[in-house]
Design a protein around this motif. Structure first.
Motif, PDB file in Angstrom:
ATOM      1  N   SER A  38      95.680  71.255   8.287  1.00  0.00           N
ATOM      2  CA  SER A  38      96.790  70.989   7.376  1.00  0.00           C
ATOM      3  C   SER A  38      96.395  71.296   5.936  1.00  0.00           C
ATOM      4  N   LEU A  39      95.184  70.896   5.562  1.00  0.00           N
ATOM      5  CA  LEU A  39      94.698  71.165   4.211  1.00  0.00           C
ATOM      6  C   LEU A  39      94.580  72.662   3.965  1.00  0.00           C
ATOM      7  N   ASP A  40      94.053  73.385   4.950  1.00  0.00           N
ATOM      8  CA  ASP A  40      93.852  74.819   4.799  1.00  0.00           C
ATOM      9  C   ASP A  40      95.184  75.566   4.689  1.00  0.00           C
ATOM     10  N   LYS A  41      96.264  74.969   5.195  1.00  0.00           N
ATOM     11  CA  LYS A  41      97.589  75.575   5.099  1.00  0.00           C
ATOM     12  C   LYS A  41      98.296  75.200   3.793  1.00  0.00           C
ATOM     13  N   GLY A  42      97.603  74.408   2.962  1.00  0.00           N
ATOM     14  CA  GLY A  42      98.199  74.024   1.687  1.00  0.00           C
ATOM     15  C   GLY A  42      99.034  72.768   1.733  1.00  0.00           C
ATOM     16  N   GLU A  43      98.903  71.993   2.806  1.00  0.00           N
ATOM     17  CA  GLU A  43      99.654  70.749   2.914  1.00  0.00           C
ATOM     18  C   GLU A  43      98.986  69.660   2.082  1.00  0.00           C
ATOM     19  N   THR A  44      99.785  68.735   1.589  1.00  0.00           N
ATOM     20  CA  THR A  44      99.245  67.599   0.838  1.00  0.00           C
ATOM     21  C   THR A  44      99.510  66.279   1.554  1.00  0.00           C
ATOM     22  N   LYS A  45     100.070  66.373   2.758  1.00  0.00           N
ATOM     23  CA  LYS A  45     100.325  65.184   3.561  1.00  0.00           C
ATOM     24  C   LYS A  45      99.759  65.381   4.960  1.00  0.00           C
ATOM     25  N   PHE A  46      99.297  64.298   5.555  1.00  0.00           N
ATOM     26  CA  PHE A  46      98.811  64.332   6.928  1.00  0.00           C
ATOM     27  C   PHE A  46      99.901  63.768   7.834  1.00  0.00           C
ATOM     28  N   VAL A  47     100.371  64.572   8.766  1.00  0.00           N
ATOM     29  CA  VAL A  47     101.511  64.203   9.605  1.00  0.00           C
ATOM     30  C   VAL A  47     101.124  64.296  11.070  1.00  0.00           C
ATOM     31  N   GLY A  49     101.180  65.218  14.805  1.00  0.00           N
ATOM     32  CA  GLY A  49     101.702  66.396  15.473  1.00  0.00           C
ATOM     33  C   GLY A  49     102.654  66.089  16.608  1.00  0.00           C
ATOM     34  N   HIS A  50     102.741  64.815  16.984  1.00  0.00           N
ATOM     35  CA  HIS A  50     103.619  64.425  18.090  1.00  0.00           C
ATOM     36  C   HIS A  50     104.975  63.911  17.609  1.00  0.00           C
ATOM     37  N   CYS A  51     104.976  63.143  16.515  1.00  0.00           N
ATOM     38  CA  CYS A  51     106.224  62.498  16.094  1.00  0.00           C
ATOM     39  C   CYS A  51     106.585  62.761  14.635  1.00  0.00           C
ATOM     40  N   ASP A  52     105.771  63.546  13.918  1.00  0.00           N
ATOM     41  CA  ASP A  52     106.034  63.910  12.514  1.00  0.00           C
ATOM     42  C   ASP A  52     106.015  62.723  11.560  1.00  0.00           C
ATOM     43  N   VAL A  53     105.398  61.621  11.957  1.00  0.00           N
ATOM     44  CA  VAL A  53     105.246  60.478  11.058  1.00  0.00           C
ATOM     45  C   VAL A  53     104.046  60.727  10.141  1.00  0.00           C
ATOM     46  N   GLU A  54     104.218  60.445   8.865  1.00  0.00           N
ATOM     47  CA  GLU A  54     103.136  60.676   7.906  1.00  0.00           C
ATOM     48  C   GLU A  54     102.085  59.570   7.998  1.00  0.00           C
ATOM     49  N   TRP A  55     100.808  59.973   7.999  1.00  0.00           N
ATOM     50  CA  TRP A  55      99.698  59.016   8.015  1.00  0.00           C
ATOM     51  C   TRP A  55      99.183  58.809   6.586  1.00  0.00           C
ATOM     52  N   PRO A  56      98.947  57.580   6.169  1.00  0.00           N
ATOM     53  CA  PRO A  56      98.351  57.323   4.853  1.00  0.00           C
ATOM     54  C   PRO A  56      96.941  57.904   4.785  1.00  0.00           C
ATOM     55  N   TYR A  57      96.519  58.316   3.595  1.00  0.00           N
ATOM     56  CA  TYR A  57      95.200  58.916   3.435  1.00  0.00           C
ATOM     57  C   TYR A  57      94.084  57.978   3.871  1.00  0.00           C
ATOM     58  N   ASN A  58      94.188  56.709   3.451  1.00  0.00           N
ATOM     59  CA  ASN A  58      93.103  55.782   3.788  1.00  0.00           C
ATOM     60  C   ASN A  58      92.998  55.559   5.295  1.00  0.00           C
ATOM     61  N   GLU A  59      94.110  55.659   5.999  1.00  0.00           N
ATOM     62  CA  GLU A  59      94.076  55.522   7.454  1.00  0.00           C
ATOM     63  C   GLU A  59      93.354  56.707   8.087  1.00  0.00           C
ATOM     64  N   LYS A  76      88.708  67.105  -2.676  1.00  0.00           N
ATOM     65  CA  LYS A  76      88.678  68.268  -3.552  1.00  0.00           C
ATOM     66  C   LYS A  76      89.811  69.228  -3.211  1.00  0.00           C
ATOM     67  N   THR A  77      90.037  69.451  -1.908  1.00  0.00           N
ATOM     68  CA  THR A  77      91.099  70.355  -1.474  1.00  0.00           C
ATOM     69  C   THR A  77      92.471  69.784  -1.809  1.00  0.00           C
ATOM     70  N   LEU A  78      92.647  68.479  -1.583  1.00  0.00           N
ATOM     71  CA  LEU A  78      93.917  67.832  -1.914  1.00  0.00           C
ATOM     72  C   LEU A  78      94.216  67.931  -3.407  1.00  0.00           C
ATOM     73  N   PHE A  79      93.185  67.736  -4.216  1.00  0.00           N
ATOM     74  CA  PHE A  79      93.374  67.804  -5.670  1.00  0.00           C
ATOM     75  C   PHE A  79      93.792  69.206  -6.099  1.00  0.00           C
ATOM     76  N   LYS A  80      93.136  70.219  -5.556  1.00  0.00           N
ATOM     77  CA  LYS A  80      93.471  71.596  -5.933  1.00  0.00           C
ATOM     78  C   LYS A  80      94.897  71.944  -5.530  1.00  0.00           C
ATOM     79  N   THR A  81      95.288  71.527  -4.325  1.00  0.00           N
ATOM     80  CA  THR A  81      96.639  71.817  -3.858  1.00  0.00           C
ATOM     81  C   THR A  81      97.672  71.088  -4.703  1.00  0.00           C
ATOM     82  N   ALA A  82      97.406  69.809  -4.977  1.00  0.00           N
ATOM     83  CA  ALA A  82      98.335  69.019  -5.788  1.00  0.00           C
ATOM     84  C   ALA A  82      98.425  69.579  -7.203  1.00  0.00           C
ATOM     85  N   ALA A  83      97.296  70.012  -7.746  1.00  0.00           N
ATOM     86  CA  ALA A  83      97.295  70.573  -9.096  1.00  0.00           C
ATOM     87  C   ALA A  83      98.126  71.842  -9.148  1.00  0.00           C
ATOM     88  N   THR A  84      97.995  72.674  -8.113  1.00  0.00           N
ATOM     89  CA  THR A  84      98.758  73.922  -8.069  1.00  0.00           C
ATOM     90  C   THR A  84     100.240  73.655  -7.934  1.00  0.00           C
TER      91      THR A  84
END
Length: 238
Positions: A38-47, A49-59, A76-84
């Motif tokens: 997900s990170l490599d695809k430029g996503e900033t959320k972890f979802v 794959g079965h039900c599309d529910v978003e998972w919190p980062y700390n989880e 680092k990857t999340l920061f770069k994506t969010a910054a962009t």
């Protein structure tokens, strides 16, 4: 209570399975790999794959049993994506660090990291991401003949011929996302709809309306072909 529970795979090797807040269970390794993709695809959320529910980062960090090195990579990857995405930052062509320009009308940008490392002022063009080496009479681009503004791209791009969409002519091959302004080129295949990689909005490439408004997937739009865009839409984040 959510936690990590033992699970026996078919090969009889014991592995841990993490029960996520959505109710689905995954192994820490598969969770790590899924989130890394997900990170490599430029996503900033972890979802999930079965039900599309978003998972919190700390989880995710807890259940994936991330190592300190993996946590560092994720953050680092999340920061770069969010910054962009949210600060309109770009990677410096010299050091690859994220740079945010102060003057949105000036394409000549100074990288403080490169300037410090090279012990000289290092500037690059915000448009073409090449080092600024020649004086330019323009404020919105450098003197490189291959450097063009997004507005020029929208104005001069050729028209597209769809392979699967019938009876649609005169549509530019490049559009600016009507929500966030990201320039997008249609691959000519399948339906007219595009999902923006940055803001995730789905819109019609022909009439530039959101898919909720335009529902003609493979035929002409009721409102016709939207004219060439002359300005880049500004993303008004909610």
């Amino acid at each position: 209570m959510h936690g990590v529970i033992p699970h026996v795979e078919l090969n009889d090797y014991k592995s841990l399975r993490a029960k996520m807040s959505c109710g689905h269970t995954v192994t820490p390794m598969s969770l790590t790999n899924w989130c890394r993709k997900s990170l490599d695809k430029g996503e900033t959320k972890f979802v999930c794959g079965h039900c599309d529910v978003e998972w919190p980062y700390n989880e995710v960090y807890k259940m994936a049993l991330l190592t300190p090195e993996e946590i560092k990579y994720f953050e680092k990857t999340l920061f770069k994506t969010a910054a962009t995405d949210f600060w309109n930052a770009k990677k410096c062509p010299g050091c690859k660090s994220c740079v945010v320009r102060n003057d949105l009308n000036n394409a000549r940008v100074c990288c403080t990291v490169c300037s410090t490392n090279k012990r000289r002022i290092y500037e690059f063009c915000w448009r073409c991401l090449k080092e600024w080496t020649r004086p330019s009479p323009y404020s919105d681009r450098c003197a490189d003949p291959d450097c063009v503004t997004p507005e020029e791209t929208l104005r001069t791009c050729p028209e597209i011929t769809f392979k699967d969409v019938k009876n649609v002519t005169g549509c530019p091959s490049v559009r600016a996302c009507p929500t966030c302004g990201l320039l997008i080129e249609h691959n000519k295949k399948n339906c007219k709809y595009i999902t923006c990689l940055r803001c995730k909005e789905k819109f019609c490439f022909v009439c530039l309306k959101l898919n909720k408004v335009c529902d003609k997937y493979y035929g002409p739009c009721i409102s016709g072909v939207a004219p060439r865009q002359t300005t880049i839409p500004v993303w008004k984040r909610k």
